[in-house]
Each structure stands twice: as C-alpha cells, then as structure tokens.
Enzyme design. Structure first.
Site, mmCIF file in Angstrom:
data_model
loop_
_atom_site.group_PDB
_atom_site.id
_atom_site.type_symbol
_atom_site.label_atom_id
_atom_site.label_comp_id
_atom_site.label_asym_id
_atom_site.label_seq_id
_atom_site.Cartn_x
_atom_site.Cartn_y
_atom_site.Cartn_z
ATOM 1 N N CYS A 1 -1.269 -10.549 -7.237
ATOM 2 C CA CYS A 1 -1.627 -11.684 -6.389
ATOM 3 C C CYS A 1 -1.608 -11.175 -4.946
ATOM 4 C CB CYS A 1 -0.603 -12.792 -6.618
ATOM 5 S SG CYS A 1 -0.925 -14.295 -5.713
ATOM 6 N N CYS B 1 0.867 -1.174 0.000
ATOM 7 C CA CYS B 1 0.000 0.000 0.000
ATOM 8 C C CYS B 1 0.906 1.227 0.000
ATOM 9 C CB CYS B 1 -0.895 -0.008 1.240
ATOM 10 S SG CYS B 1 -1.862 1.505 1.440
#
EC number: 1.8.4.12
Length: 143
Positions: free
Chosen positions: A128, A104
């Site tokens: 993924c 993030c």
C-alpha cells in the site's frame, strides 16, 4: 516518525535542502517523515497505464504496472516490488499499531506499508504505497 533515528545507512545520501526545493510539501512529508496522503487523493490510485513506478526521491524503479491491482483501500496497491532488492521493510509501531513499513532500499524514502491481505493467487501481499512517494514512467506493454 522521522528516519533520522534509524540506524540503517542507505547508498543514496540525500541533501535535505535540495529535497525541500525539489519535492512538493506532500512528497517531502511522506518520504522524509512517514506522513500518509489522504485515501483516494493520490495521483496514481487509479492509474492503469503500462509502465514503471519509481522512487520520487532517487528514481529507483520500484514497482511494475503489471503488479498493480485495485484493492479499494484508497492508495496504489501492488502485489510485489520490481525485485527483492529495491524495498526495505521495517517494523513500524506508530499510531498504536504494529505494521511493516516499506522504504526505498536505495535512499530510505518512506513509501507506505505492506499487508498480508493481497491477492491470494499472486503473493498474498498488498504493498500500500503513497502516490506522493512515486513518479510514473509510461512504457508500452510489450517492453
């Protein structure tokens, strides 16, 4: 692999004690120590509802359900993030491999990895992502 050794500073500075209280042990290990949940065990692996997948640590919107696809790998897979600003990529040399780690970009939480074996008619990429790194916010298709 802990993110403590990383030089990058993220806008959202998280308090470790608060994270340990708020997150499940799996969420904490995945997001803070780059652990990986076992394949096919994550809450969002087979979710097909319309909505937004957000960072479990800081609630930054990361992926739209429209970018999700079934890759068969055992983890939620997306062919692109919500936009180019929400994801940070870093070379990961752990476990004797060279991969691209996905984090993030707001808080630095480990999300998963990106590979170049996604849908060729889209981006060719497969993000993924560990379900434990995400929260899902359901939204009607037409929003």
């Amino acid at each position: 692999m802990s993110h403590d050794s990383d030089d990058k500073t993220f806008p959202y500075q998280k308090d470790d004690a608060e994270l340990r209280r708020r997150l499940t042990p799996m969420q904490y290990e995945v997001t803070q120590h780059a652990a990986t949940e076992r394949a096919f065990t994550g809450e969002y692996t087979d979710t097909e509802d319309a909505g937004i997948y957000k960072c479990v640590v800081c609630s930054t919107p990361l992926f739209e359900s429209g970018a999700k696809f079934h890759s068969g790998c055992g983890w939620p897979s997306y062919f692109k993030p919500l936009n180019g600003e929400v994801i940070d990529e870093k070379i990961d040399y752990s476990h004797g491999m060279v991969r691209v780690e996905v984090r993030c970009n707001h808080c630095g939480a480990h999300l998963g990895h990106v590979f170049e074996d996604g849908p060729r008619d889209k981006t060719g990429l497969r993000y993924c992502i560990n379900s434990a790194a995400l929260n899902f916010e359901s939204r009607p298709e037409n929003e």
